[in-house]
Design a protein around this motif. Structure first.
Motif, PDB file in Angstrom:
ATOM      1  N   VAL A 314       0.811  -1.167   0.110  1.00 35.15           N
ATOM      2  CA  VAL A 314      -0.153   0.044   0.121  1.00 35.15           C
ATOM      3  C   VAL A 314       0.703   1.335  -0.067  1.00 35.15           C
ATOM      4  N   ALA A 315       2.151   1.058   0.416  1.00 35.63           N
ATOM      5  CA  ALA A 315       2.929   2.395   0.394  1.00 35.63           C
ATOM      6  C   ALA A 315       4.096   2.243  -0.761  1.00 35.63           C
ATOM      7  N   ASP A 316       4.319   3.695  -1.189  1.00 39.57           N
ATOM      8  CA  ASP A 316       5.598   3.473  -2.231  1.00 39.57           C
ATOM      9  C   ASP A 316       6.333   4.771  -1.680  1.00 39.57           C
ATOM     10  N   LYS A 317       7.471   4.644  -1.359  1.00 40.65           N
ATOM     11  CA  LYS A 317       8.422   5.537  -0.734  1.00 40.65           C
ATOM     12  C   LYS A 317       8.665   6.604  -1.623  1.00 40.65           C
ATOM     13  N   GLY A 318       8.611   8.144  -1.223  1.00 41.80           N
ATOM     14  CA  GLY A 318       8.746   9.074  -1.913  1.00 41.80           C
ATOM     15  C   GLY A 318      10.445   9.755  -1.654  1.00 41.80           C
ATOM     16  N   CYS A 319      10.865  10.316  -2.719  1.00 40.92           N
ATOM     17  CA  CYS A 319      12.302  11.058  -2.586  1.00 40.92           C
ATOM     18  C   CYS A 319      11.841  12.470  -3.039  1.00 40.92           C
ATOM     19  N   SER A 320      10.995  12.962  -3.206  1.00 44.61           N
ATOM     20  CA  SER A 320      10.617  14.301  -3.870  1.00 44.61           C
ATOM     21  C   SER A 320       9.324  14.758  -3.413  1.00 44.61           C
ATOM     22  N   VAL A 321       9.316  16.066  -3.445  1.00 48.56           N
ATOM     23  CA  VAL A 321       7.919  16.680  -2.955  1.00 48.56           C
ATOM     24  C   VAL A 321       6.759  16.504  -4.363  1.00 48.56           C
ATOM     25  N   VAL A 322       7.368  16.124  -5.449  1.00 47.62           N
ATOM     26  CA  VAL A 322       6.222  15.749  -6.363  1.00 47.62           C
ATOM     27  C   VAL A 322       6.488  14.473  -6.340  1.00 47.62           C
ATOM     28  N   PRO A 323       5.105  13.856  -6.390  1.00 49.67           N
ATOM     29  CA  PRO A 323       4.965  12.342  -6.251  1.00 49.67           C
ATOM     30  C   PRO A 323       5.493  11.445  -7.378  1.00 49.67           C
ATOM     31  N   ASN A 324       5.690  10.227  -6.719  1.00 51.10           N
ATOM     32  CA  ASN A 324       6.286   9.112  -7.842  1.00 51.10           C
ATOM     33  C   ASN A 324       5.385   9.199  -9.060  1.00 51.10           C
ATOM     34  N   GLY A 325       5.805   9.095 -10.266  1.00 57.03           N
ATOM     35  CA  GLY A 325       5.128   8.794 -11.386  1.00 57.03           C
ATOM     36  C   GLY A 325       4.611  10.147 -11.954  1.00 57.03           C
ATOM     37  N   TYR A 326       4.440  11.174 -11.361  1.00 61.83           N
ATOM     38  CA  TYR A 326       4.099  12.334 -11.936  1.00 61.83           C
ATOM     39  C   TYR A 326       5.023  12.854 -13.034  1.00 61.83           C
ATOM     40  N   LEU A 327       4.373  13.641 -14.102  1.00 61.94           N
ATOM     41  CA  LEU A 327       5.355  13.998 -15.173  1.00 61.94           C
ATOM     42  C   LEU A 327       6.140  15.119 -14.419  1.00 61.94           C
ATOM     43  N   GLY A 328       7.407  15.159 -14.621  1.00 64.56           N
ATOM     44  CA  GLY A 328       8.287  15.992 -14.103  1.00 64.56           C
ATOM     45  C   GLY A 328       8.902  15.643 -12.504  1.00 64.56           C
ATOM     46  N   HIS A 329       8.585  14.594 -12.130  1.00 68.10           N
ATOM     47  CA  HIS A 329       9.038  13.738 -10.910  1.00 68.10           C
ATOM     48  C   HIS A 329      10.529  13.994 -10.998  1.00 68.10           C
ATOM     49  N   ASP A 330      11.378  14.443 -10.058  1.00 70.62           N
ATOM     50  CA  ASP A 330      12.928  14.281 -10.142  1.00 70.62           C
ATOM     51  C   ASP A 330      13.313  14.047  -8.738  1.00 70.62           C
TER      52      ASP A 330
END
Length: 521
Positions: A314-330
């Motif tokens: 149910v959880a996917d660890k994040g590494c940026s303030v833009v969510p994983n999988g969003y266009l522009g995520h870095d």
């Protein structure tokens, strides 16, 4: 460019009063009522331009349509298809012309959909006095009716995500102009849309009743209606589902709950989009105005420990303030490293060798309070006392938006590109207390220039570079600590057939469509 698109348990046990009886026809095996609970204690509004909470959006989504829509079961913006508009053209990337379906009827006696309704709805959605999603339309220059079934939207600048803004999501939902003007501030209590189900009744803290819209342009719904029960207790919700009183429930977004539900033979639906969790650090509350203190908080939080609790399904660890999988995520800036010794050192350098105390308003819902209790324990190891005031979810929302919380735990899913998230949560124009406030709880402003330049940049590569720069600046200034994306968890009875494959739902609840059925026991 031309784009032509083809078309037996009593609820008294839970402390609730029973709903009024449906008609004999509505209760028949041939056309039953589908009973749902999201775990809400109540609904705040059914105005699609004001519905921001997960619980409200799920109900609203059944009553309204956009010009285009995400197909049922999908949250993929590449899959957008015709909804109230049967076709459209995009001229020079700045002028969009939509051709409406003929004969679409509003609920009740509010007539047929026309271009005037669409113009009114989009202008209303763009008005911060009437909409919570006004910033979504800040790039719109003009909206006009060309003829009764044609609408032209002129943009100030090219917008690659424009179709998503007029989809069946947030401000893209189309309302009846006549009804909205007639009802005024009461529109949110008795909404009028074009969707497969129409508003019938709301009894505070008990239920919301929707009736089938038999004049729905895609066909008469197979269900007679929907009944949304208010069952905020996890155990009571489970009992209602097990006993057959409820057909679809929102589950607990925890690994152990999912595993337990599967062992009990439940049909568990885990789907996108994940609501991305961030700890927003409010620099308006001292000592979080000091960068070293914000860095200390970031070093004290162990995201890996939180993920271990929530669970891999149910959880996917994040590494940026833009969510994983969003266009522009870095993620080039990297995640904050968990280092308790460093956190203590930073606090001492900031003049707080004996630690600090921070106050946080925390929601009592199961998707938030347990996580914040983990964060509280982690911060304590570094000498940061988190004074948590646990309140109901509506109070948490209201008080967070009054700047009363030093650390705001907030989860959200938005249209999946970087601009949607950066604009709402990290542009100073969206800061709490500003005239165009949205959800910038941290009062972050360091990336304004990059966020705003990216919004109007027509070159894809340059736009991505600007989004990357914004994320790096936000990371360096520690406006927020990315935690994880929490996927949607629902359970449906074996009697329920959604009528589609559920992979995603941008409104965060399984869509009940005209094709959804509930078989006899």
């Amino acid at each position: 460019m031309k784009m032509k698109m083809l078309p037996a348990l009593t609820l008294a046990a839970f402390g609730f009063c029973a709903a009024p009886l449906m008609s004999a026809h509505a209760q028949s095996a041939e056309r039953p009522v589908i009973r749902v609970t999201s775990g809400a204690a109540d609904n705040a509004t059914f105005d699609p331009h004001r519905a921001t909470s997960t619980h409200d959006k799920g109900v609203v989504s059944q009553m309204f349509n956009g010009l285009v829509r995400f197909p049922p079961g999908s949250a993929d913006p590449k899959a957008l298809e015709p909804d109230l508009a049967e076709s459209w053209e995009n001229e020079g990337s700045k002028v969009w012309t939509f051709h409406l379906r003929k004969g679409v009827k509003f609920h009740g006696n509010y007539g047929e959909l026309t271009a005037d309704d669409v113009v009114y709805s989009l202008q209303r959605a763009a008005d911060p006095k009437r909409s919570s999603f006004a910033s979504t339309f800040r790039g719109v220059e003009k909206i006009e009716a060309v003829d009764p079934l044609t609408v032209r939207v002129t943009l100030k600048y090219p917008d690659s995500g424009f179709l998503g803004r007029v989809s069946n999501y947030h401000g893209g939902n189309i309302v009846s102009k006549k009804a909205a003007e007639e009802k005024g501030n009461k529109f949110g209590a008795s909404p009028i849309g074009t969707g497969p189900f129409a508003f019938a009744e709301h009894v505070t803290q008990q239920y919301v009743k929707l009736n089938a819209n038999d004049a729905y342009f895609r066909g008469k719904p197979k269900a007679a209606g929907l009944m949304y029960r208010m069952i905020p207790s996890d155990s009571a919700r489970d009992l209602a589902f097990t006993s057959g009183e409820i057909d679809i429930i929102q589950g607990k977004r925890e690994q152990r709950w999912v595993e337990s539900a599967r062992k009990r033979g439940y049909n568990v639906d885990i789907f996108e989009p994940a609501e991305f969790r961030i700890l927003h650090l409010n620099r308006n509350i001292k000592p979080l105005d000091d960068l070293k203190v914000r860095q200390a908080v970031a070093a004290a939080v162990s995201v890996d420990q939180i993920i271990k609790y929530v669970g891999a399904d149910v959880a996917d660890k994040g590494c940026s303030v833009v969510p994983n999988g969003y266009l522009g995520h870095d993620c080039s800036a990297g995640a904050y490293k968990h280092d308790v010794a460093k956190a203590k050192k930073l606090l001492a350098e900031a003049g707080h060798p004996n630690g600090i105390t921070l106050k946080s308003i925390v929601s009592n819902i199961s998707a938030q309070q347990p996580i914040m209790e983990i964060v509280q324990a982690q911060l304590a190891q570094a000498g940061i006392k988190l004074d948590m005031e646990v309140v109901d979810h509506a109070t948490y929302q209201a008080r967070s938006r009054k700047d009363q919380s030093a650390i705001v735990f907030y989860g959200a899913a938005r249209f999946p590109n970087a601009d949607a998230y950066l604009s709402e949560f990290f542009d100073s124009a969206s800061a709490i207390g500003s005239p165009t406030a949205m959800s910038n709880f941290s009062h972050c402003s360091v990336a304004d220039e990059s966020i705003r330049a990216a919004r109007i940049e027509p070159d894809d590569a340059k736009q991505l570079a600007l989004w990357k720069d914004a994320q790096q600046k936000i990371h360096a200034d520690v406006c927020g600590i990315p935690l994880f994306g929490l996927k949607q968890v629902w359970v449906h009875s074996k009697r329920v057939n959604y009528g589609y494959e559920l992979k995603g739902a941008l409104n965060l609840a399984p869509p009940i469509t005209e094709a959804t059925t509930l078989s006899a026991k």
